[in-house]
Write an enzyme that holds these catalytic residues in place. Structure first.
Site, short mmCIF file in Angstrom:
data_model
loop_
_atom_site.label_atom_id
_atom_site.label_comp_id
_atom_site.label_asym_id
_atom_site.label_seq_id
_atom_site.Cartn_x
_atom_site.Cartn_y
_atom_site.Cartn_z
N THR A 1 9.61 12.67 9.74
CA THR A 1 9.96 12.24 11.09
C THR A 1 11.46 12.31 11.35
OG1 THR A 1 8.05 10.77 11.10
CG2 THR A 1 9.75 10.35 12.74
N ILE B 1 11.61 6.49 7.64
CA ILE B 1 11.15 6.99 6.35
C ILE B 1 10.84 5.81 5.43
CG2 ILE B 1 11.67 8.47 4.40
CD1 ILE B 1 11.44 9.83 7.23
N GLN C 1 -21.13 -20.54 18.73
CA GLN C 1 -21.62 -19.18 18.91
C GLN C 1 -20.52 -18.17 19.19
OE1 GLN C 1 -24.75 -19.55 21.89
NE2 GLN C 1 -26.32 -19.57 20.31
N MET C 2 -19.54 -18.55 19.99
CA MET C 2 -18.48 -17.58 20.31
C MET C 2 -17.66 -17.22 19.07
SD MET C 2 -18.78 -16.52 23.35
CE MET C 2 -17.22 -15.65 23.48
N ARG D 1 0.83 -1.21 0.00
CA ARG D 1 0.00 0.00 0.00
C ARG D 1 0.87 1.25 0.00
NH1 ARG D 1 0.21 3.26 3.93
NH2 ARG D 1 1.09 2.64 5.92
N GLU E 1 1.67 8.15 9.94
CA GLU E 1 0.81 9.23 9.42
C GLU E 1 -0.04 9.86 10.52
OE1 GLU E 1 0.87 10.14 6.20
OE2 GLU E 1 1.91 8.46 5.27
N ASN F 1 -3.87 8.73 18.86
CA ASN F 1 -4.19 9.84 19.76
C ASN F 1 -4.31 11.16 18.99
OD1 ASN F 1 -4.12 8.10 21.90
ND2 ASN F 1 -2.12 8.74 22.65
#
Length: 385
Positions: free
Chosen positions: A126, A157, A280-281, A84, A364, A368
């Protein structure tokens, strides 16, 4: 907003999916094991027009927009998220930024080869002591009259030591913080004074090169200044609002890869006489993954739609990036549970998914920081650009 794909978009989707299955999938495990960057894949992406999203055709763009780029990148990143980075490193980073802020000469010189895959691209922000606080960077570009002299260190980088051309952000007026930063186009093959060091000891993203860049009296031509003196901070923020889409798509795609793998495994693995998908779990865990995966993908589509329609998209981009991050991390954790002991072996890709998903919490902009961006815009403390 109608997110039903047009016939053209379906063709883009099919092309990208076929490319990923043919050119990337056969080498994923080998390249992961050897930490190998397969440069020829970038060239092939360029030949197919997979690097030219949202760039004018006169500079080599493919005539299609953000939505088509998102659709294509999703298919590629779903197979191997390391790849990507090529679209961000070439198209949505340097090429798009030069197209927005460059002179006509800069556009003609740099953009076409980034889009056709002749050159690999990167961008350097950075530093060892500069992460979220971009304006605290120390790399300095001194005006020497007929050239710039650059000194400083950049770290983490993406593609730094394999790129041919990249954007470099550096201070040009000490003591002014954000108002003293500029952006430069760096020709790494012809710039003396640059040392590029591979960073091999990483948790994940093994097939995506990462680097430390050391500039020691690096000589850069005056004409390589992009967008004007001391305009770098604004350019950097504008660029990040675009390259973050690569993270948003990557997170959503990795979430889908985990989901697809878990569905297949849950139908193949038997316990207590039935496929584990009957329990189910396990169904609850699959349902959680579907919920978060669909939400992340739709948020990515919304951000792309806003960008294509020239509408404010900063909040939408950060929301999509954060959603993709949360979805991929949760999905990778659940995959380890659903696969059980086999998930902890290298026989299955669970370990790679878990290693690779953690990148999205940092790259990127940390999670936070994106929460802060989203909240500040929603509260009216900052504009949505």
């Amino acid at each position: 907003m109608d997110f039903g794909l047009t016939e053209e978009q379906k063709m883009v989707q099919d092309m990208a999916r076929n490319f990923a299955e043919k050119e990337i999938a056969p080498y994923v495990e080998e390249d992961e094991k050897n930490h190998y960057y397969r440069r020829e894949i970038l060239t092939k992406m360029g030949e197919l027009g997979l690097l030219g999203w949202s760039i004018p055709e006169e500079y080599g763009g493919n005539g299609m927009g953000w939505m088509e780029g998102v659709i294509a990148l999703y298919e590629i990143a779903k197979v191997h998220t390391s790849w990507r980075l090529s679209i961000s490193g070439n198209c949505w980073g340097p090429a798009m930024t030069i197209n927005e802020y460059g002179t006509e000469e800069q556009k003609q010189k740099w953009i076409p080869k980034l889009l056709d895959g002749t050159w690999a691209g990167s961008f350097a922000i950075t530093e060892p002591n500069t992460g979220s606080d971009v304006a605290s960077m120390k790399t300095f570009a001194e005006d020497k009259g007929d050239h710039w002299l650059i000194n400083g260190t950049k770290t983490w980088i993406s593609g730094g030591h394999t790129s041919d051309v990249g954007l470099l952000y550096a201070m040009t007026d000490k003591g002014k913080g954000a108002k003293g930063m500029s952006c430069f186009i760096i020709d790494y093959n012809n710039t003396p004074g640059v040392q590029r060091i591979p960073m091999e000891d990483k948790v994940g993203m093994y097939a995506a090169p990462t680097s430390e860049l050391i500039f020691e009296d690096a000589v850069v031509p005056k004409e390589n200044l992009l967008g004007g003196l001391n305009k770098g901070f604004f350019i950097c923020m504008w660029q990040l609002n675009n390259t973050r889409m690569g993270c948003a798509v990557g997170g959503a795609a990795l979430s889908r890869a985990c989901l697809d793998g878990c569905i297949q495994y849950a139908n193949e693995r038997y316990q207590f006489g039935v496929p584990i998908g009957k329990h189910q779990m396990v169904q609850q865990q699959i349902a959680e993954m579907i919920l978060e995966d669909e939400a992340a993908k739709q948020l990515v589509y919304r951000a792309a739609w806003l960008k294509d329609n020239k509408l404010p998209s900063q909040k939408a981009t950060s929301t999509a990036k954060l959603a993709g991050c949360l979805a991929s991390v949760h999905a990778a954790n659940l995959a380890m549970k659903i696969y059980g002991s086999y998930g902890y072996s290298n026989e299955y890709p669970c370990g790679r998914w878990l290693r690779d998903c953690k990148q999205f919490e940092t790259l990127e902009g940390t999670s936070n920081m994106h929460m802060q961006i989203i909240a500040n815009i929603e509260l009216g403390f900052a504009p949505d650009r």
